[in-house]
Enzyme design. Structure first.
Site, PDB file in Angstrom:
ATOM      1  CE  LYS A   1      -3.646   2.677   0.373  1.00 19.82           C
ATOM      2  NZ  LYS A   1      -4.638   2.797   1.449  1.00 19.82           N
TER       3      LYS A   1
ATOM      4  CE  LYS B   1      -3.025   7.143   7.330  1.00 23.24           C
ATOM      5  NZ  LYS B   1      -4.058   6.144   7.147  1.00 23.24           N
TER       6      LYS B   1
END
Lengths: 292, 292
Positions: B170, B238
């Site tokens: 990811k 983030k």
């Protein structure tokens, strides 16, 4: 149609040949006399100068290495501008500076000669198979006149805008390719440094938003540690230099493009000029001492 | 199967609902009691704590915001680790630190609980339509047990490697997406600053090596100057923070990823946190004062 082709290197030779095969009468000129031999054998006419070739042509194509080469082919003694007839068209298919291109177009226009810039992508394989992508700048009516000739050399032929717009599109192409190569190199190195199979990561990413031709083709080269070109680093660096010089002229900051240019400079310093520019991966690895 | 679902935000709610629709008995817990109401109404069982939900489940899913949230959901008083039975599985679908993930997996293993990390891409639309891409890390036999549950929530489900490998994949995805957005932003700005139609340049580039989902989707957002998310800058920032922290831990330089992270930081400072992260384009424009 009578056409001239100046510049008979790895790209120019098969392109000239494809024009000949399409039934056009092709006058060729190359700096090295031996570069003309195979074309003369195929039925093209070898000419002693660019001017001599252009003098006999309705459309004169140029395919050389860099901005200064195009300037010389156009305006030096024996150059195209001294042979090409008013009403004829000069098509520069080299990858060179967009701002220099606009200047040349104005100079030629003053002599009654129209110009198109028409840089290509697709490499020598595309040149041989007549599947080049051709990005064109110039007047629409001039583009329409030359289009059938483009169709003998390429497939995806787009008029992007006025003179210089073809070179701008090519520069944009090289920016996106360079920075995406770096993106993939950093991601796959991140995976390996985490002890994760980079090939599986590439598989997982292919279908989603991270998917690209670069992840597919250049990502594979990185995984295989095989940088057989493809498109050589020294040529990609040359193109990025055009980008950087143009950005400087325009007062435009291109932060990541500039960074990847530095990685290409590094490859030139480590004897990797002849490798595919996916070898930017080697710089990413070297910076942090990531071993293969 | 009896499953628990902890974290009922914009992603977790539709994912839990899809598990319920697939015929599983779903025990839910969310920090805000009102987040449980629609799920209770649909037939799920609302629980007072994560531990209470996990206690009744063979598999406990977690879908919260960041590393510290997962740590709290797992190990704080009333956390999953205090309820989940030995032999059960905890599946963290949040996007968090790979190194923290490996630590949590070891802690859970010591309690006889298996863990998978399984971050997703595809956004709230993918969550609703059960078309998420799911990148999984953990033991193959645990993956096989959970796979039918994944299939109720997603489509492209890949076991990338051991614990943490899903998070690594990811992170790689977010690196490639971020840097490719920047690549496209710099290229299209180069075109506009040259007075060339950036839309035509995008068209010319789409078929070739510069082609990507990002050029297609995010490039369109840039051309339209419309940064309706999509994927919000604050969330992409983030995720890039996870990348940067992990790179720091590993002693790995990621030069362009770090640069694009700075551009996302800049967007947070200009009130653009809620825009799609394609708004990196606005930073590229602002740096050089390129007007719309």
């Amino acid at each position: 149609m009578n056409v001239a082709f100046i510049g008979l290197g790895i790209m120019g030779r098969p392109m000239a040949l494809n024009l000949h095969k399409a039934g056009h009468t092709v006058f060729v000129h190359g700096r090295r006399p031996e570069s003309m031999a195979p074309l003369a054998q195929a039925g093209c006419t070898a000419c002693a100068s660019a001017a001599e070739a252009a003098d006999q042509a309705d459309v004169t194509f140029i395919m050389v290495s860099d901005t200064k080469d195009v300037e010389q082919v156009l305006f030096s003694e024996g150059g195209v501008a001294h042979g090409a007839k008013p009403g004829s068209v000069v098509v520069d298919m080299s990858t060179i500076s967009p701002t220099a291109t606009r200047r040349y177009a104005i100079d030629l226009q003053a002599r009654g000669i129209d110009m198109l810039d028409a840089p290509v992508s697709g490499g020598d394989v595309g040149a041989i198979n007549a599947t080049l992508s051709i990005m064109v700048g110039g007047k629409p009516e001039v583009f329409e006149r030359v289009k059938p000739l483009f169709e003998a050399m390429g497939k995806n032929i787009v008029l992007v805008g006025d003179n210089g717009a073809g070179q701008v599109a090519k520069a944009c192409n090289q920016i996106v390719v360079a920075v995406t190569i770096e993106a993939v190199a950093e991601a796959l190195t991140f995976a390996r440094k985490n002890g994760v199979d980079a090939g599986k990561v590439r598989d997982a990413l292919m279908g989603g938003f991270a998917g690209s031709r670069i992840l597919e083709v250049h990502g594979k080269r990185m995984l295989d540690n095989n940088y057989q070109p493809g498109f050589k680093t020294k040529l990609h660096q040359k193109d990025m230099n055009i980008v950087m010089e143009t950005a400087k002229e325009l007062g435009l900051a291109l932060p990541t493009a500039a960074l990847v240019m530095q990685h290409m400079n590094a490859l030139m310093g480590t004897g990797d000029a002849e490798l595919d520019s996916a070898a930017v991966m080697k710089v990413v690895e070297r910076i942090s001492g990531v071993e293969r």
